[in-house]
Design a protein around this motif. Sequence first.
Motif, PDB file in Angstrom:
ATOM      1  N   VAL A 104       0.902  -1.294  -0.096  1.00  0.00           N
ATOM      2  CA  VAL A 104       0.047   0.047  -0.010  1.00  0.00           C
ATOM      3  C   VAL A 104       0.872   1.307   0.082  1.00  0.00           C
ATOM      4  CG1 VAL A 104      -1.701   1.347   1.079  1.00  0.00           C
ATOM      5  CG2 VAL A 104      -1.892  -1.332   1.405  1.00  0.00           C
ATOM      6  N   CYS A 105       0.698   2.295  -0.927  1.00  0.00           N
ATOM      7  CA  CYS A 105       1.474   3.333  -0.881  1.00  0.00           C
ATOM      8  C   CYS A 105       1.207   4.235   0.101  1.00  0.00           C
ATOM      9  CB  CYS A 105       1.265   3.870  -2.355  1.00  0.00           C
ATOM     10  SG  CYS A 105       2.336   5.418  -2.615  1.00  0.00           S
ATOM     11  N   ARG A 106       2.084   4.722   0.702  1.00  0.00           N
ATOM     12  CA  ARG A 106       1.921   5.582   1.882  1.00  0.00           C
ATOM     13  C   ARG A 106       2.477   6.751   1.604  1.00  0.00           C
ATOM     14  NH1 ARG A 106       3.426   3.719   7.516  1.00  0.00           N
ATOM     15  NH2 ARG A 106       1.484   4.979   8.257  1.00  0.00           N
ATOM     16  N   ALA A 107       2.854   7.405   0.569  1.00  0.00           N
ATOM     17  CA  ALA A 107       3.806   8.513   0.162  1.00  0.00           C
ATOM     18  C   ALA A 107       2.545   9.517  -0.067  1.00  0.00           C
ATOM     19  CB  ALA A 107       4.632   8.366  -1.008  1.00  0.00           C
ATOM     20  N   GLU A 108       3.119  10.822  -0.224  1.00  0.00           N
ATOM     21  CA  GLU A 108       2.033  12.100   0.018  1.00  0.00           C
ATOM     22  C   GLU A 108       0.726  11.954  -0.911  1.00  0.00           C
ATOM     23  OE1 GLU A 108       2.820  16.645   0.001  1.00  0.00           O
ATOM     24  OE2 GLU A 108       4.571  15.534   0.179  1.00  0.00           O
ATOM     25  N   ALA A 109       1.136  11.835  -2.070  1.00  0.00           N
ATOM     26  CA  ALA A 109      -0.034  11.825  -3.104  1.00  0.00           C
ATOM     27  C   ALA A 109      -0.982  10.834  -2.852  1.00  0.00           C
ATOM     28  CB  ALA A 109       0.376  11.783  -4.526  1.00  0.00           C
ATOM     29  N   CYS A 110      -0.661   9.739  -2.392  1.00  0.00           N
ATOM     30  CA  CYS A 110      -1.665   8.510  -2.242  1.00  0.00           C
ATOM     31  C   CYS A 110      -2.491   8.855  -0.750  1.00  0.00           C
ATOM     32  CB  CYS A 110      -1.084   7.498  -2.203  1.00  0.00           C
ATOM     33  SG  CYS A 110      -0.514   6.525  -3.961  1.00  0.00           S
ATOM     34  N   GLN A 111      -1.495   9.498  -0.008  1.00  0.00           N
ATOM     35  CA  GLN A 111      -2.114   9.783   1.330  1.00  0.00           C
ATOM     36  C   GLN A 111      -3.152  10.643   1.415  1.00  0.00           C
ATOM     37  OE1 GLN A 111       0.106  10.039   5.149  1.00  0.00           O
ATOM     38  NE2 GLN A 111       0.832   8.207   4.899  1.00  0.00           N
ATOM     39  N   TYR A 141       6.758   3.456  -0.434  1.00  0.00           N
ATOM     40  CA  TYR A 141       6.675   4.841  -0.672  1.00  0.00           C
ATOM     41  C   TYR A 141       6.924   5.529  -2.035  1.00  0.00           C
ATOM     42  CZ  TYR A 141       6.728   4.075   4.431  1.00  0.00           C
ATOM     43  OH  TYR A 141       6.272   3.531   5.553  1.00  0.00           O
ATOM     44  N   CYS A 142       5.638   5.542  -2.759  1.00  0.00           N
ATOM     45  CA  CYS A 142       5.667   5.934  -4.161  1.00  0.00           C
ATOM     46  C   CYS A 142       5.791   4.869  -5.192  1.00  0.00           C
ATOM     47  CB  CYS A 142       6.440   7.073  -4.583  1.00  0.00           C
ATOM     48  SG  CYS A 142       5.981   7.764  -5.781  1.00  0.00           S
ATOM     49  N   LEU A 143       4.670   4.533  -5.992  1.00  0.00           N
ATOM     50  CA  LEU A 143       4.812   3.574  -6.862  1.00  0.00           C
ATOM     51  C   LEU A 143       5.133   4.199  -8.367  1.00  0.00           C
ATOM     52  CD1 LEU A 143       2.159   1.496  -5.511  1.00  0.00           C
ATOM     53  CD2 LEU A 143       4.379   0.623  -5.720  1.00  0.00           C
ATOM     54  N   GLY A 144       5.308   5.634  -8.570  1.00  0.00           N
ATOM     55  CA  GLY A 144       5.545   6.289  -9.667  1.00  0.00           C
ATOM     56  C   GLY A 144       4.295   6.353 -10.431  1.00  0.00           C
ATOM     57  N   ASN A 145       3.091   6.456  -9.611  1.00  0.00           N
ATOM     58  CA  ASN A 145       2.002   6.350 -10.347  1.00  0.00           C
ATOM     59  C   ASN A 145       0.880   7.486  -9.707  1.00  0.00           C
ATOM     60  OD1 ASN A 145       0.191   5.745 -12.653  1.00  0.00           O
ATOM     61  ND2 ASN A 145      -0.889   4.119 -11.185  1.00  0.00           N
ATOM     62  N   CYS A 146       1.483   8.581  -9.171  1.00  0.00           N
ATOM     63  CA  CYS A 146       0.795   9.590  -8.158  1.00  0.00           C
ATOM     64  C   CYS A 146      -0.381  10.022  -8.907  1.00  0.00           C
ATOM     65  CB  CYS A 146       1.830  10.791  -7.869  1.00  0.00           C
ATOM     66  SG  CYS A 146       3.421   9.996  -7.307  1.00  0.00           S
ATOM     67  N   ALA A 147      -0.630  10.410 -10.071  1.00  0.00           N
ATOM     68  CA  ALA A 147      -1.646  11.118 -10.766  1.00  0.00           C
ATOM     69  C   ALA A 147      -2.779  10.266 -10.530  1.00  0.00           C
ATOM     70  CB  ALA A 147      -1.202  11.345 -12.268  1.00  0.00           C
ATOM     71  N   CYS A 148      -2.693   8.933 -10.297  1.00  0.00           N
ATOM     72  CA  CYS A 148      -3.787   7.945 -10.369  1.00  0.00           C
ATOM     73  C   CYS A 148      -3.714   7.470  -8.934  1.00  0.00           C
ATOM     74  CB  CYS A 148      -3.966   6.941 -11.248  1.00  0.00           C
ATOM     75  SG  CYS A 148      -3.487   7.476 -13.014  1.00  0.00           S
ATOM     76  N   SER A 149      -3.531   8.184  -7.791  1.00  0.00           N
ATOM     77  CA  SER A 149      -3.670   7.869  -6.473  1.00  0.00           C
ATOM     78  C   SER A 149      -5.126   7.481  -6.206  1.00  0.00           C
ATOM     79  CB  SER A 149      -3.042   8.994  -5.685  1.00  0.00           C
ATOM     80  OG  SER A 149      -1.672   9.089  -5.710  1.00  0.00           O
ATOM     81  N   PRO A 150      -5.283   6.828  -4.977  1.00  0.00           N
ATOM     82  CA  PRO A 150      -4.328   5.960  -4.268  1.00  0.00           C
ATOM     83  C   PRO A 150      -4.223   4.716  -5.180  1.00  0.00           C
ATOM     84  CG  PRO A 150      -6.251   5.672  -3.131  1.00  0.00           C
ATOM     85  CD  PRO A 150      -6.623   6.550  -4.367  1.00  0.00           C
ATOM     86  N   ASN A 151      -2.807   4.212  -4.701  1.00  0.00           N
ATOM     87  CA  ASN A 151      -2.364   2.997  -5.614  1.00  0.00           C
ATOM     88  C   ASN A 151      -1.876   1.930  -4.474  1.00  0.00           C
ATOM     89  OD1 ASN A 151      -1.957   3.867  -8.524  1.00  0.00           O
ATOM     90  ND2 ASN A 151      -0.902   5.490  -7.385  1.00  0.00           N
ATOM     91  N   VAL A 152      -1.839   0.838  -5.123  1.00  0.00           N
ATOM     92  CA  VAL A 152      -1.400  -0.321  -4.316  1.00  0.00           C
ATOM     93  C   VAL A 152      -0.850  -1.317  -5.281  1.00  0.00           C
ATOM     94  CG1 VAL A 152      -3.301  -0.289  -2.557  1.00  0.00           C
ATOM     95  CG2 VAL A 152      -3.466  -2.097  -4.626  1.00  0.00           C
TER      96      VAL A 152
HETATM   97  S1  FES Z   1       2.482   8.765  -3.987  1.00  0.00           S
HETATM   98 FE1  FES Z   1       1.567   6.769  -4.173  1.00  0.00          FE
HETATM   99  S2  FES Z   1       2.368   6.557  -6.395  1.00  0.00           S
HETATM  100 FE2  FES Z   1       3.175   8.428  -5.821  1.00  0.00          FE
END
Ligand code: FES
Length: 169
Positions: A86-93, A127-138
Amino acid sequence: MTEQKSSLQTIISLSDVQDIVDESKNRPGALLPILHAVQKRYGFIPNSSVPVIAQGLNLSRAEVHGVISFYHFFRTERGGEHTLYVCRAEACQSMGSRELERHVKERLGVDYHGTSADGRVTLEPVYCLGNCACSPNVRFDDDVYARMDNQKLDELLAAHGVKVGEVTP
Ligand code: FES
């Protein structure tokens, strides 16, 4: 070279680890690719592989352990059949991944780094899957799933035959 057998019958071949080391040891920055290759082969980095890696790269065991523990991606214990990140980086959060992680922890009955009781899924943060524009990502094993919500996550788990528990309302 010595082989050891785990309780789940996976054989850790130190000869194979040595082959992985020999393939990459002369490249600059060889440690990370070697660790990735070992984890890809066994699903984790067996403790017994650390001396082989350290010796091959002329590093101390502590240096190798230090790198393994620094990166969230590396696992030192056997995981489940699948891994859900589960992505916990900023955009997904900002798009709801905290709710997603609460939901999936309850569904699987585990915290991060834990494996569901049926042994099917290990839950990991990323911590970021490189797909921030389509958040949230797993990410489920090697595939990224965008714009996730609780229902889609349940469907994803069900599609892989993962037994899940009830979620407290
Ligand atoms: S912050 Fe989740 S894909 Fe970049």
